[in-house]
Scaffold this motif. Sequence first.
Motif, PDB file in Angstrom:
ATOM      1  N   HIS A 133      -0.668  20.477 -55.973  1.00 35.98           N
ATOM      2  CA  HIS A 133       0.730  20.415 -55.524  1.00 35.98           C
ATOM      3  C   HIS A 133       0.883  19.460 -54.353  1.00 35.98           C
ATOM      4  CE1 HIS A 133       1.359  24.684 -57.330  1.00 35.98           C
ATOM      5  NE2 HIS A 133       1.660  23.753 -58.202  1.00 35.98           N
ATOM      6  N   ARG A 134      -0.084  19.452 -53.449  1.00 35.60           N
ATOM      7  CA  ARG A 134       0.020  18.568 -52.282  1.00 35.60           C
ATOM      8  C   ARG A 134      -0.013  17.098 -52.701  1.00 35.60           C
ATOM      9  NH1 ARG A 134      -2.959  22.595 -49.833  1.00 35.60           N
ATOM     10  NH2 ARG A 134      -4.941  21.577 -50.241  1.00 35.60           N
ATOM     11  N   LEU A 135      -0.823  16.761 -53.699  1.00 32.98           N
ATOM     12  CA  LEU A 135      -0.823  15.383 -54.190  1.00 32.98           C
ATOM     13  C   LEU A 135       0.555  14.998 -54.722  1.00 32.98           C
ATOM     14  CD1 LEU A 135      -4.193  14.870 -56.121  1.00 32.98           C
ATOM     15  CD2 LEU A 135      -3.648  14.334 -53.744  1.00 32.98           C
ATOM     16  N   VAL A 159      -8.294  12.413 -61.694  1.00 31.70           N
ATOM     17  CA  VAL A 159      -9.622  12.453 -61.075  1.00 31.70           C
ATOM     18  C   VAL A 159      -9.907  13.862 -60.558  1.00 31.70           C
ATOM     19  CG1 VAL A 159     -11.018  11.629 -59.129  1.00 31.70           C
ATOM     20  CG2 VAL A 159      -9.668  10.009 -60.480  1.00 31.70           C
ATOM     21  N   ASN A 160      -8.909  14.500 -59.941  1.00 29.35           N
ATOM     22  CA  ASN A 160      -9.082  15.873 -59.476  1.00 29.35           C
ATOM     23  C   ASN A 160      -9.398  16.819 -60.630  1.00 29.35           C
ATOM     24  OD1 ASN A 160      -8.734  15.378 -56.779  1.00 29.35           O
ATOM     25  ND2 ASN A 160      -6.895  16.593 -56.553  1.00 29.35           N
ATOM     26  N   HIS A 174     -15.725  19.057 -64.458  1.00 27.43           N
ATOM     27  CA  HIS A 174     -17.097  18.568 -64.625  1.00 27.43           C
ATOM     28  C   HIS A 174     -17.984  18.752 -63.395  1.00 27.43           C
ATOM     29  CE1 HIS A 174     -15.067  16.252 -67.900  1.00 27.43           C
ATOM     30  NE2 HIS A 174     -16.183  16.535 -68.520  1.00 27.43           N
ATOM     31  N   ARG A 175     -17.378  18.828 -62.211  1.00 30.75           N
ATOM     32  CA  ARG A 175     -18.173  18.943 -60.985  1.00 30.75           C
ATOM     33  C   ARG A 175     -17.956  20.255 -60.251  1.00 30.75           C
ATOM     34  NH1 ARG A 175     -19.894  13.826 -59.349  1.00 30.75           N
ATOM     35  NH2 ARG A 175     -20.179  12.545 -61.228  1.00 30.75           N
ATOM     36  N   SER A 176     -17.118  21.133 -60.776  1.00 29.01           N
ATOM     37  CA  SER A 176     -16.848  22.453 -60.180  1.00 29.01           C
ATOM     38  C   SER A 176     -16.355  22.357 -58.732  1.00 29.01           C
ATOM     39  CB  SER A 176     -18.091  23.341 -60.257  1.00 29.01           C
ATOM     40  OG  SER A 176     -18.476  23.566 -61.584  1.00 29.01           O
ATOM     41  N   TYR A 177     -15.485  21.370 -58.463  1.00 26.59           N
ATOM     42  CA  TYR A 177     -14.927  21.250 -57.111  1.00 26.59           C
ATOM     43  C   TYR A 177     -14.039  22.446 -56.809  1.00 26.59           C
ATOM     44  CZ  TYR A 177     -16.338  16.568 -55.627  1.00 26.59           C
ATOM     45  OH  TYR A 177     -17.066  15.500 -55.190  1.00 26.59           O
ATOM     46  N   ASP A 178     -14.100  22.929 -55.577  1.00 27.29           N
ATOM     47  CA  ASP A 178     -13.246  24.034 -55.165  1.00 27.29           C
ATOM     48  C   ASP A 178     -12.077  23.492 -54.339  1.00 27.29           C
ATOM     49  OD1 ASP A 178     -14.320  23.390 -52.731  1.00 27.29           O
ATOM     50  OD2 ASP A 178     -15.583  25.173 -52.582  1.00 27.29           O
ATOM     51  N   VAL A 179     -11.274  24.422 -53.822  1.00 25.52           N
ATOM     52  CA  VAL A 179     -10.056  24.043 -53.115  1.00 25.52           C
ATOM     53  C   VAL A 179     -10.341  23.155 -51.906  1.00 25.52           C
ATOM     54  CG1 VAL A 179      -8.147  24.948 -51.756  1.00 25.52           C
ATOM     55  CG2 VAL A 179      -8.753  26.058 -53.904  1.00 25.52           C
ATOM     56  N   GLU A 180     -11.317  23.524 -51.105  1.00 26.53           N
ATOM     57  CA  GLU A 180     -11.627  22.755 -49.900  1.00 26.53           C
ATOM     58  C   GLU A 180     -12.154  21.367 -50.241  1.00 26.53           C
ATOM     59  OE1 GLU A 180     -11.073  23.091 -46.689  1.00 26.53           O
ATOM     60  OE2 GLU A 180      -9.875  24.823 -47.265  1.00 26.53           O
ATOM     61  N   SER A 181     -12.962  21.271 -51.289  1.00 27.75           N
ATOM     62  CA  SER A 181     -13.499  19.969 -51.698  1.00 27.75           C
ATOM     63  C   SER A 181     -12.372  19.038 -52.126  1.00 27.75           C
ATOM     64  CB  SER A 181     -14.493  20.152 -52.848  1.00 27.75           C
ATOM     65  OG  SER A 181     -15.588  20.934 -52.444  1.00 27.75           O
ATOM     66  N   LEU A 182     -11.387  19.583 -52.842  1.00 30.42           N
ATOM     67  CA  LEU A 182     -10.247  18.770 -53.253  1.00 30.42           C
ATOM     68  C   LEU A 182      -9.398  18.351 -52.063  1.00 30.42           C
ATOM     69  CD1 LEU A 182      -9.084  20.768 -56.410  1.00 30.42           C
ATOM     70  CD2 LEU A 182     -10.381  18.635 -56.372  1.00 30.42           C
ATOM     71  N   ARG A 183      -9.231  19.261 -51.120  1.00 31.93           N
ATOM     72  CA  ARG A 183      -8.406  18.957 -49.948  1.00 31.93           C
ATOM     73  C   ARG A 183      -9.014  17.813 -49.133  1.00 31.93           C
ATOM     74  NH1 ARG A 183      -8.008  23.811 -48.052  1.00 31.93           N
ATOM     75  NH2 ARG A 183      -5.978  24.280 -48.965  1.00 31.93           N
ATOM     76  N   ARG A 184     -10.328  17.760 -49.068  1.00 26.69           N
ATOM     77  CA  ARG A 184     -10.985  16.694 -48.285  1.00 26.69           C
ATOM     78  C   ARG A 184     -10.811  15.312 -48.906  1.00 26.69           C
ATOM     79  NH1 ARG A 184     -14.985  20.826 -47.416  1.00 26.69           N
ATOM     80  NH2 ARG A 184     -16.177  20.126 -49.237  1.00 26.69           N
ATOM     81  N   LEU A 185     -10.407  15.272 -50.169  1.00 28.50           N
ATOM     82  CA  LEU A 185     -10.206  13.981 -50.833  1.00 28.50           C
ATOM     83  C   LEU A 185      -8.825  13.389 -50.571  1.00 28.50           C
ATOM     84  CD1 LEU A 185     -11.738  14.741 -54.355  1.00 28.50           C
ATOM     85  CD2 LEU A 185     -12.760  13.351 -52.543  1.00 28.50           C
ATOM     86  N   TYR A 205      -7.479   9.422 -50.910  1.00 29.92           N
ATOM     87  CA  TYR A 205      -6.483   8.965 -51.877  1.00 29.92           C
ATOM     88  C   TYR A 205      -5.355   8.219 -51.169  1.00 29.92           C
ATOM     89  CZ  TYR A 205      -8.555  12.089 -55.430  1.00 29.92           C
ATOM     90  OH  TYR A 205      -9.388  12.704 -56.317  1.00 29.92           O
ATOM     91  N   MET A 206      -4.855   8.792 -50.072  1.00 31.80           N
ATOM     92  CA  MET A 206      -3.750   8.162 -49.350  1.00 31.80           C
ATOM     93  C   MET A 206      -4.131   6.785 -48.835  1.00 31.80           C
ATOM     94  SD  MET A 206      -2.032  11.282 -47.174  1.00 31.80           S
ATOM     95  CE  MET A 206      -0.809  10.156 -46.497  1.00 31.80           C
ATOM     96  N   LEU A 207      -5.300   6.696 -48.240  1.00 34.55           N
ATOM     97  CA  LEU A 207      -5.756   5.407 -47.702  1.00 34.55           C
ATOM     98  C   LEU A 207      -5.961   4.395 -48.812  1.00 34.55           C
ATOM     99  CD1 LEU A 207      -6.709   3.745 -45.277  1.00 34.55           C
ATOM    100  CD2 LEU A 207      -9.004   4.689 -45.628  1.00 34.55           C
ATOM    101  N   GLY A 208      -6.637   4.804 -49.878  1.00 33.74           N
ATOM    102  CA  GLY A 208      -6.936   3.885 -50.965  1.00 33.74           C
ATOM    103  C   GLY A 208      -5.696   3.400 -51.691  1.00 33.74           C
TER     104      GLY A 208
END
Length: 363
Positions: free
Chosen positions: A51-53, A107-108, A114-125, A129-132
């Motif tokens: 949702h934040r994205l 990508v998320n 495939h990589r079992s990312y959790d909420v915190e791992s996604l938030r750190r990205l 994303y914004m910079l790129g």
Amino acid sequence: MLHIRGEAALDEGQLQTLTIVTRVASTLSALGVLTIIGTYCLSKHFRNPMHRLIVINAFYNALDVTCTMISTSGPKAGNASALCQFQGFLNQMFPIADVLWTLAMAVNVHLIVHRSYDVESLRRLEWKYMLGITTATFIPALVLLFIHTEENGPMYGSVALWCAIAPKWVLFRIILYYVPIWSSILITIALYLFVGIEIAKRRRILRSISSHVNFSTLDETIPPAAAIAHDSCGNSTTPEYDNPHSGTDDPQSPSGAAKYYPPSTTRTLIIPSNPSSLSFRQYILMPLFFFLALLLVWVAPSTNRVASFIDPSFSSYPLMLVVGVTGSLRGFWNGIVFVVVGMRSWKRRRESDEMALRPVTRG
């Protein structure tokens, strides 16, 4: 009287109609943007990383709406005018940014599945994303403002509906605009195909596991399943259970074995999931619908651009109207998907949580 706007000759009535439809569509997009931001701020159920994205992208959509709201006033002011150049800059940066944010959502989804990312791992990205995305879209759009030749004039100029990379620079428009957009779309399609294949595999495995569950004893271990508990912000959590295997890092297995202790023949069945498990509808279905809406937006303008590149004399007023409407509705479709799919996801999640806690009677 005919007005030459880029590649098309428009009479006063056609020009007026284009202006009206693009501004009406832009108004709807503005409402969509406000809906996304307002829903996120007011509802605790719309605050997970995906949702934040979408909310971040809504601010980019707001500037895209500014571009489409200017509409034919940019070309009318003249290619060398500040208004036309400003509109061209917006037109170059923010539609591409919208596509790249949709790619970021894909990508998320890939990282979740495939990589079992959790909420915190996604938030750190998010900041990455914004910079790129900002860098990849802002720098080219800014550089094109300063390109001007005596033969072709400024890089940004009239393309009938609004100002963008001018017809005399059409090869640059294809390379710097449509190639990035469709490359991102193709990558997104590939990611969703990989995700679909993986989900199909996991469903087959889950059905196989479910068919072998043994309920013959009162005290038993439940294998992993799809039931997921959620906190108030829509993030997945796990119910309390015995944890004889704490420390395991296998993303496909639970971090502990669930035990339930019924007082008689009526038992409350709580099936735990991996703590990093995330809601399918919120984290996969919503981005997929965003992508489908994106495809609808880009079919008409891409068709128009390819046709005009192959035949420079090509001009279709009905197609131009479709381009004006679809190109101005990006924020509107995003708002519809955000609210409709988000509400359905929340409702189904609540029903799923209630089902997970419902007493199961054994005869």
